[in-house]
Write a protein that holds these residues in place. Structure first.
Motif, short mmCIF file in Angstrom:
data_model
loop_
_atom_site.label_atom_id
_atom_site.label_comp_id
_atom_site.label_asym_id
_atom_site.label_seq_id
_atom_site.Cartn_x
_atom_site.Cartn_y
_atom_site.Cartn_z
N ILE A 263 32.88 22.51 -24.11
CA ILE A 263 33.66 23.59 -23.47
C ILE A 263 33.34 23.59 -21.98
O ILE A 263 32.18 23.76 -21.59
CB ILE A 263 33.33 24.95 -24.10
N PRO A 264 34.34 23.41 -21.13
CA PRO A 264 34.06 23.19 -19.70
C PRO A 264 33.28 24.30 -19.01
O PRO A 264 32.44 24.02 -18.15
CB PRO A 264 35.47 23.06 -19.10
N HIS A 265 33.53 25.57 -19.38
CA HIS A 265 32.90 26.69 -18.66
C HIS A 265 31.96 27.46 -19.60
O HIS A 265 31.98 28.69 -19.65
CB HIS A 265 33.96 27.63 -18.09
N ALA A 266 31.14 26.73 -20.34
CA ALA A 266 30.24 27.35 -21.31
C ALA A 266 28.83 27.45 -20.78
O ALA A 266 28.35 26.59 -20.05
CB ALA A 266 30.24 26.55 -22.61
N GLU A 267 28.15 28.54 -21.16
CA GLU A 267 26.73 28.71 -20.91
C GLU A 267 26.08 29.18 -22.20
O GLU A 267 26.75 29.71 -23.08
CB GLU A 267 26.47 29.71 -19.78
N LEU A 268 24.77 28.98 -22.31
CA LEU A 268 24.06 29.25 -23.57
C LEU A 268 22.87 30.16 -23.31
O LEU A 268 22.08 29.94 -22.40
CB LEU A 268 23.57 27.93 -24.18
N ARG A 269 22.76 31.22 -24.15
CA ARG A 269 21.58 32.08 -24.16
C ARG A 269 20.95 32.00 -25.55
O ARG A 269 21.64 32.16 -26.56
CB ARG A 269 21.96 33.53 -23.86
N VAL A 270 19.65 31.75 -25.59
CA VAL A 270 18.92 31.61 -26.85
C VAL A 270 17.89 32.73 -26.95
O VAL A 270 17.08 32.92 -26.03
CB VAL A 270 18.22 30.24 -26.94
N LEU A 271 17.94 33.47 -28.06
CA LEU A 271 17.01 34.58 -28.28
C LEU A 271 15.96 34.16 -29.30
O LEU A 271 16.31 33.77 -30.42
CB LEU A 271 17.75 35.81 -28.76
N PRO A 272 14.67 34.23 -28.95
CA PRO A 272 13.62 33.85 -29.88
C PRO A 272 13.40 34.91 -30.96
O PRO A 272 13.81 36.06 -30.81
CB PRO A 272 12.39 33.71 -28.99
N HIS A 273 12.73 34.48 -32.04
CA HIS A 273 12.41 35.38 -33.16
C HIS A 273 13.69 36.05 -33.68
O HIS A 273 13.75 37.26 -33.88
CB HIS A 273 11.38 36.42 -32.73
N CYS A 274 14.70 35.23 -33.88
CA CYS A 274 16.02 35.73 -34.25
C CYS A 274 16.74 34.65 -35.04
O CYS A 274 16.68 33.47 -34.69
CB CYS A 274 16.80 36.09 -32.98
N ARG A 275 17.45 35.06 -36.10
CA ARG A 275 18.21 34.11 -36.90
C ARG A 275 19.71 34.27 -36.64
O ARG A 275 20.13 34.34 -35.48
CB ARG A 275 17.84 34.26 -38.38
N HIS A 276 20.51 34.34 -37.69
CA HIS A 276 21.97 34.18 -37.53
C HIS A 276 22.67 35.44 -37.04
O HIS A 276 23.69 35.34 -36.36
CB HIS A 276 22.56 33.73 -38.87
N TRP A 277 22.17 36.62 -37.40
CA TRP A 277 22.85 37.86 -37.03
C TRP A 277 22.29 38.40 -35.72
O TRP A 277 21.65 39.44 -35.67
CB TRP A 277 22.72 38.88 -38.15
N PRO B 281 22.40 26.17 -37.18
CA PRO B 281 21.17 25.99 -36.40
C PRO B 281 21.42 25.67 -34.93
O PRO B 281 22.49 25.17 -34.55
CB PRO B 281 20.47 24.82 -37.11
N LEU B 282 20.42 25.97 -34.14
CA LEU B 282 20.50 25.75 -32.70
C LEU B 282 20.77 24.28 -32.36
O LEU B 282 21.39 23.98 -31.33
CB LEU B 282 19.21 26.22 -32.04
N THR B 283 20.36 23.37 -33.23
CA THR B 283 20.62 21.94 -32.98
C THR B 283 22.11 21.60 -32.98
O THR B 283 22.49 20.52 -32.53
CB THR B 283 19.91 21.07 -34.04
N TRP B 284 22.95 22.52 -33.48
CA TRP B 284 24.39 22.31 -33.45
C TRP B 284 25.02 22.78 -32.14
O TRP B 284 26.20 22.53 -31.90
CB TRP B 284 25.07 23.06 -34.61
N ALA B 285 24.26 23.45 -31.30
CA ALA B 285 24.80 24.05 -30.08
C ALA B 285 25.20 23.02 -29.01
O ALA B 285 26.22 23.22 -28.33
CB ALA B 285 23.82 25.05 -29.49
N PRO B 286 24.42 21.96 -28.79
CA PRO B 286 24.74 21.08 -27.64
C PRO B 286 26.15 20.51 -27.65
O PRO B 286 26.75 20.34 -26.58
CB PRO B 286 23.67 19.99 -27.75
N LYS B 287 26.70 20.19 -28.82
CA LYS B 287 28.04 19.62 -28.86
C LYS B 287 29.07 20.62 -28.32
O LYS B 287 29.98 20.25 -27.57
CB LYS B 287 28.40 19.21 -30.30
N ILE B 288 28.90 21.90 -28.67
CA ILE B 288 29.82 22.92 -28.18
C ILE B 288 29.59 23.17 -26.70
O ILE B 288 30.54 23.27 -25.91
CB ILE B 288 29.65 24.23 -28.97
N LEU B 289 28.33 23.25 -26.30
CA LEU B 289 27.99 23.50 -24.90
C LEU B 289 28.54 22.40 -24.01
O LEU B 289 29.06 22.66 -22.92
CB LEU B 289 26.47 23.59 -24.76
N ALA B 290 28.46 21.15 -24.46
CA ALA B 290 28.97 20.04 -23.68
C ALA B 290 30.48 19.95 -23.71
O ALA B 290 31.11 19.47 -22.75
CB ALA B 290 28.37 18.73 -24.19
#
Length: 270
Positions: free
Chosen positions: A229-243, A218-227
């Motif tokens: 990895i020093p050079h990380a950015e995040l793109r979130v696509l709505p109406h979309c699951r795991h694949w 789930p997206l709630t798991w993303a912040p730990k990785i985003l914070a």
């Protein structure tokens, strides 16, 4: 489809296109293979040398007996395969478990990685897991079944996409047949390994891509990785699951191409 000797086994892969190398690493779901995860994306990347891997124990790549965490074991074999194929440095694109494998490579072999694209990657769990998200519950239940049913595969595939019309009978059948290939059994849940302590070692520019409605990682798991990895950015696509790469292929292809065309990672970025 070809294979390459990685020391203790043959790693099966498909190669498409010419140009800068991109190594594609699939997820751990039942019936997963490199081409089932990424076959529909490759036409948009034919100006790259695409190496689409079946990770050890999935598809047609055997899994040697090992007590090592699966992510660590697979990462080492992918690096060996890169060496055997004459690839000194590559972009890595990893989905779920494959994202964890890509992160592990970037941690242990930073000189081999240009840019990382990670779709809802595994290997970094919240402190309160388990309980598991419903997608992981179904994945582990399928793995544990003595003789998994086709309907169980259908339920799993439908959970991977927001638009269930994309869970076609052909896709379900392909994944089900691939899941019946016999590999050594895994403990449930498998020992994938924990990448959390070493996130800061990932020096490569990193793009995280997530489906907003993902019920597996789930997206709630993303912040730990985003914070982490020093050079990380995040793109979130709505109406979309795991694949993401399957369900939102045109957007995924555009986002990833744009990111990869940013250029090879400079030494100063590490």
């Amino acid at each position: 489809m070809s294979s390459v000797d990685v020391g203790d086994a043959q790693l099966v892969y498909t190669e498409v296109g010419t140009g800068s190398p991109v190594v594609w690493l699939h997820g751990s779901g039942p019936g997963a293979t490199g081409m089932s995860n990424f076959g529909g994306n490759l036409a948009a990347f034919r100006d790259y040398r695409n190496i689409v891997v079946d990770l050890p124990g999935w598809g047609r790549s055997p899994r040697p007996a090992t007590d090592e965490p699966l992510t660590f074991h697979a990462a080492e074999r992918v690096v060996r395969a890169m060496g055997a194929l004459g690839i000194e440095r590559a972009h890595l694109v990893g989905n779920s478990y494959g994202g964890g494998v890509a992160m592990r490579i970037a941690m242990q072999y930073p000189e081999r990685v240009d840019r990382l694209v990670l779709m809802a990657p595994g290997g970094v769990l919240p402190t309160d897991a388990p309980p598991w998200p419903v997608g992981l519950e179904r994945l582990f239940a399928y793995m544990a079944a003595e003789k998994p049913a086709r309907e169980a595969m259908a339920e799993f595939v439908r959970l991977m996409v927001f638009d269930e019309a994309l869970a076609t009978e052909a896709l379900i059948e392909e994944r089900y047949e691939a899941s019946l290939r016999v590999h050594p059994e895994l403990p449930i849940p498998p020992n994938f390994g924990d990448l959390t302590p070493d996130l800061g070692l990932v020096g490569a520019p990193t793009l995280l891509v997530w489906g907003r409605e993902d019920q597996t990682v789930p997206l709630t798991w993303a912040p730990k990785i985003l914070a982490g990895i020093p050079h990380a950015e995040l793109r979130v696509l709505p109406h979309c699951r795991h694949w993401v790469q399957y369900e939102r292929a045109p957007e995924f292809n555009h986002i990833v191409r744009e990111f990869l065309q940013g250029g090879a990672a400079a030494a100063s970025e590490g």
